[in-house]
Design an enzyme around this catalytic site. Structure first.
Site, PDB file in Angstrom:
ATOM      1  N   SER A   1       0.841  -1.188  -0.618  1.00 29.80           N
ATOM      2  CA  SER A   1       0.140  -0.252  -0.393  1.00 29.80           C
ATOM      3  C   SER A   1       1.088   1.004  -0.295  1.00 29.80           C
ATOM      4  O   SER A   1       1.029   1.640  -0.851  1.00 29.80           O
ATOM      5  CB  SER A   1      -0.541  -0.024   0.994  1.00 29.80           C
ATOM      6  OG  SER A   1      -1.806   0.844   0.811  1.00 29.80           O
TER       7      SER A   1
ATOM      8  N   ASP B   1      -6.867   2.295  -1.787  1.00 30.53           N
ATOM      9  CA  ASP B   1      -8.077   2.200  -0.788  1.00 30.53           C
ATOM     10  C   ASP B   1      -7.528   3.838   0.012  1.00 30.53           C
ATOM     11  O   ASP B   1      -8.847   3.588   1.346  1.00 30.53           O
ATOM     12  CB  ASP B   1      -7.087   0.787  -0.025  1.00 30.53           C
ATOM     13  CG  ASP B   1      -5.627   0.946   0.901  1.00 30.53           C
ATOM     14  OD1 ASP B   1      -5.459   1.458   0.734  1.00 30.53           O
ATOM     15  OD2 ASP B   1      -5.769  -0.003   1.048  1.00 30.53           O
TER      16      ASP B   1
ATOM     17  N   SER C   1       4.258   1.889  15.043  1.00 34.45           N
ATOM     18  CA  SER C   1       2.721   1.729  14.008  1.00 34.45           C
ATOM     19  C   SER C   1       2.947   0.263  13.073  1.00 34.45           C
ATOM     20  O   SER C   1       3.890  -0.363  13.588  1.00 34.45           O
ATOM     21  CB  SER C   1       4.035   1.966  12.811  1.00 34.45           C
ATOM     22  OG  SER C   1       3.504   1.785  11.192  1.00 34.45           O
TER      23      SER C   1
HETATM   24  C1  G16 Z   1      -3.208   0.942   6.769  1.00 39.50           C
HETATM   25  C2  G16 Z   1      -3.853   0.379   7.175  1.00 39.50           C
HETATM   26  C3  G16 Z   1      -4.650   1.105   8.169  1.00 39.50           C
HETATM   27  C4  G16 Z   1      -3.866   2.749   8.416  1.00 39.50           C
HETATM   28  C5  G16 Z   1      -2.579   2.626   8.042  1.00 39.50           C
HETATM   29  C6  G16 Z   1      -1.167   3.309   8.439  1.00 39.50           C
HETATM   30  O1  G16 Z   1      -3.025   1.573   5.937  1.00 39.50           O
HETATM   31  O2  G16 Z   1      -4.697  -0.397   6.474  1.00 39.50           O
HETATM   32  O3  G16 Z   1      -5.893   1.469   8.302  1.00 39.50           O
HETATM   33  O4  G16 Z   1      -4.182   3.603   9.239  1.00 39.50           O
HETATM   34  O5  G16 Z   1      -1.830   1.131   7.516  1.00 39.50           O
HETATM   35  O6  G16 Z   1      -0.953   2.173  10.100  1.00 39.50           O
HETATM   36  P1  G16 Z   1      -0.267   2.784  11.192  1.00 39.50           P
HETATM   37  O7  G16 Z   1       0.702   3.313  11.812  1.00 39.50           O
HETATM   38  O8  G16 Z   1      -0.163   1.239  11.995  1.00 39.50           O
HETATM   39  O9  G16 Z   1       1.248   2.198  10.279  1.00 39.50           O
HETATM   40  P2  G16 Z   1      -2.419   1.462   3.838  1.00 39.50           P
HETATM   41  O10 G16 Z   1      -2.802   2.249   3.351  1.00 39.50           O
HETATM   42  O11 G16 Z   1      -0.155   1.238   4.430  1.00 39.50           O
HETATM   43  O12 G16 Z   1      -3.104  -0.408   3.461  1.00 39.50           O
END
Ligand code: G16
Length: 544
Positions: free
Chosen positions: A67, A283, A501
């Site tokens: 992503s 997304d 994260s």
């Molecule tokens: C993913 C999750 C999101 C989240 C983001 C950051 O997004 O699907 O719900 O907000 O990671 O997560 P973190 O702060 O734990 O790194 P994506 O768009 O990368 O799939």
């Protein structure tokens, strides 16, 4: 053991050997790390998807993507029967299997089958999608190797956005009731709902509303390109960062624009033009524009939720059926957005941990559950009872009530109810703006964001930070929360929190305050506290 060819598993697993000492966790959105470390995880997630499919007697999805992460990373996540994220108990199985030493793979598989009461005699069917990263195709083959060695059947959709794969899984497990499980079916469903919904909208100028889209050099460019011919009227898209030159998510895309609060590179913007950015797997979406004085304005997931919920609330009042609506956010939601929703819109707001899986789950409690993370990841869920009621009213009621019910009916079809989806959210937003005759500036003026800043801090082991209260309070390491509390007291209208994260090897810091200077300074001071108390590595965080 019947249903498992243990010899074949051992042989194939050795071809996808786990690097020594590598420990990974199924995080916010599956496994994510450098692509070179993921071959064994992909093979094993192929195995696990077969077990999950046998257990649920449903089609399971496997998406190969990282992503918003940089191009050299990759990742994988499993999609459960109704298009939702994998159940938490299976996340644990995924972590166990991914971290098993080579000689233990068989026994871990058997252990999972036993614990989860998997009937190994059953059939299994898995669908696979992947993003445009250079590493994704090979990694998808490793998934397929895992599926086939356990006797599972599969369909490889090839290049898809993440939400498109969620949609396919949902369609397949509802025997096509949700839609046709083909890429054409997805475009047809969304474009038909968009056309129906915008029929009533006053036409602007030449009849086209135009929108500039930054595709983050990712899959969004390809899929929006494919979809354009279905959107024959009402919306004209101009695509930027389509992947022919720049690197994926590099200086562009929704995560970059939201985190740095500036426009992406590679996009030509004139003042007051409506622009948006997708992230690497499409997304997430955020909007933005330059005003006449050259100031950049970001319209993030919070303001998207505000626009959508005010529109839905109006329609729900018109149909007058007492259907309840709730909005779900995370700790990253701007304080002004929460106040606006609660005090002006009078809708209940709930806060969950980061990760759409948590928001999605909470949103399922309402007739109409709106969920958006500030980073632009979200959608709206309608309960089955609400959907049936709305459909009935669209057929049987009269005049204004009928019109409102019909609009809701089309909105239900336009939202991807399996997962947050940049394409579907974009169409919903464009439809609402067109129907309400709103400019991007009028939308932006719903409320004024409190100035805020997000920073990243590198620490030796981010798991030393644990949190509670939907991640708003740090429990460990000792002294960190006290330090944050003391810093927050120094600024007006301020708030700050930190959390590890679940997708990157960093700690995230968030701060907001009454001025940008104060938000920047608070975020910097909190970063220093994290660096000192949670084992920072490398350079001390610099001021913003
Ligand atoms: C993913 C999750 C999101 C989240 C983001 C950051 O997004 O699907 O719900 O907000 O990671 O997560 P973190 O702060 O734990 O790194 P994506 O768009 O990368 O799939």
């Amino acid at each position: 053991m019947v249903g498992m060819d243990l010899e074949a598993i051992t042989k194939h697993s050795a071809l996808h050997a786990k690097p020594n000492g590598l420990i990974l966790q199924y995080g916010t959105a599956g496994f994510r790390t450098k692509a070179v470390h993921l071959d064994h995880v992909m093979f094993r997630m192929g195995l696990l998807a077969v077990l999950r499919s046998k257990q649920t007697q449903s089609t399971i999805g496997v998406m190969v993507t990282a992503s918003h992460n940089p191009e050299e990373d990759n990742g994988v996540k499993l999609v459960d029967p109704l298009g939702e994220m994998l159940a938490p108990s299976w996340e644990e199985h995924a972590t166990c299997l991914a971290n098993a030493e080579e000689q233990d793979v068989q026994s871990v598989l058997l252990d999972i089958s036993k614990k989860a009461a998997v009937d190994l005699q059953r059939d299994a069917y898995v669908v696979i999608g992947r993003d445009t990263r250079p590493s994704s195709e090979k990694l998808a083959h490793s998934v397929i190797d895992g599926i086939t060695v356990l006797g599972g059947q599969f369909h490889d959709y090839g290049l898809l956005t993440t939400p498109q794969l969620h949609y396919m899984v949902y369609c397949r497990n509802t025997s096509g009731q949700y839609g046709k499980a083909t890429i054409d079916g997805y475009y047809q469903k969304l474009s038909a709902a968009f056309a129906e919904l915008t029929k009533q909208a006053p036409r602007s100028g030449d009849g086209f509303r135009s929108l500039k889209v930054d595709c983050a050099n990712g899959i969004g460019a390809l899929k929006l390109g494919e979809m354009e011919r279905y959107l024959s009227q009402g919306l004209s898209l101009q695509l930027f960062n389509v992947g022919t030159e720049g690197r994926l998510n590099h200086l562009c895309g929704a995560d970059f624009v939201k985190s740095y609060q500036k426009p992406p590179q590679g996009m030509e913007m004139k003042s007051n033009e409506r622009c948006c950015s997708f992230d690497g797997d499409a997304d997430r979406i955020v909007y933005y524009y330059y005003d006449a004085d050259g100031h950049f304005h970001l319209i993030d997931g919070d303001k998207i939720a505000a626009l959508i919920s005010s529109f839905l609330k109006e329609l729900l009042l018109e149909i007058g059926e007492n259907l309840n609506i709730g909005v779900v956010q995370t700790a990253y939601a701007n304080g002004s957005s929460t106040r606006f929703l609660e005090e002006v819109m009078k809708v209940p707001v709930y806060c969950t941990k980061t990760g759409v899986k948590h928001l999605h789950h909470k949103a399922q409690e309402f007739d109409v559950g709106v969920y958006f993370e500030a980073n632009g990841h979200g959608t709206v869920l309608f309960s089955k009872a609400a959907e049936m009621k709305i459909k009935q009213l669209a057929k049987e009621s009269k005049d204004e009530k009928r019109k409102a019910a019909k609009m809701l009916e089309n909105i239900i079809d336009l939202f991807n109810q399996a997962a947050g989806d940049a394409i579907s959210d974009m169409l919903v937003i464009e439809a609402i703006l067109a129907l309400k005759g709103l400019t991007v500036q009028q939308w932006d003026a719903l409320y004024t964001d409190l100035p805020n800043r997000q920073l990243k801090v590198k620490v030796a082991d981010r798991q030393v930070i644990s949190t509670t209260d939907a991640e708003r309070q740090a429990v460990t390491p000792p002294g960190l929360q006290e330090a944050i509390n003391n810093l927050v007291k120094k600024y007006k209208l301020s708030r700050a929190f930190v959390r590890p994260s679940g997708t990157e090897d960093i700690v995230r810091v968030y701060a907001e305050a009454d001025s940008q200077e104060s938000a920047d300074s608070l975020a910097h001071e909190v970063s220093l506290a994290v660096f000192q108390l949670a084992g920072g590595v490398g350079e001390r965080p610099a001021p913003c």
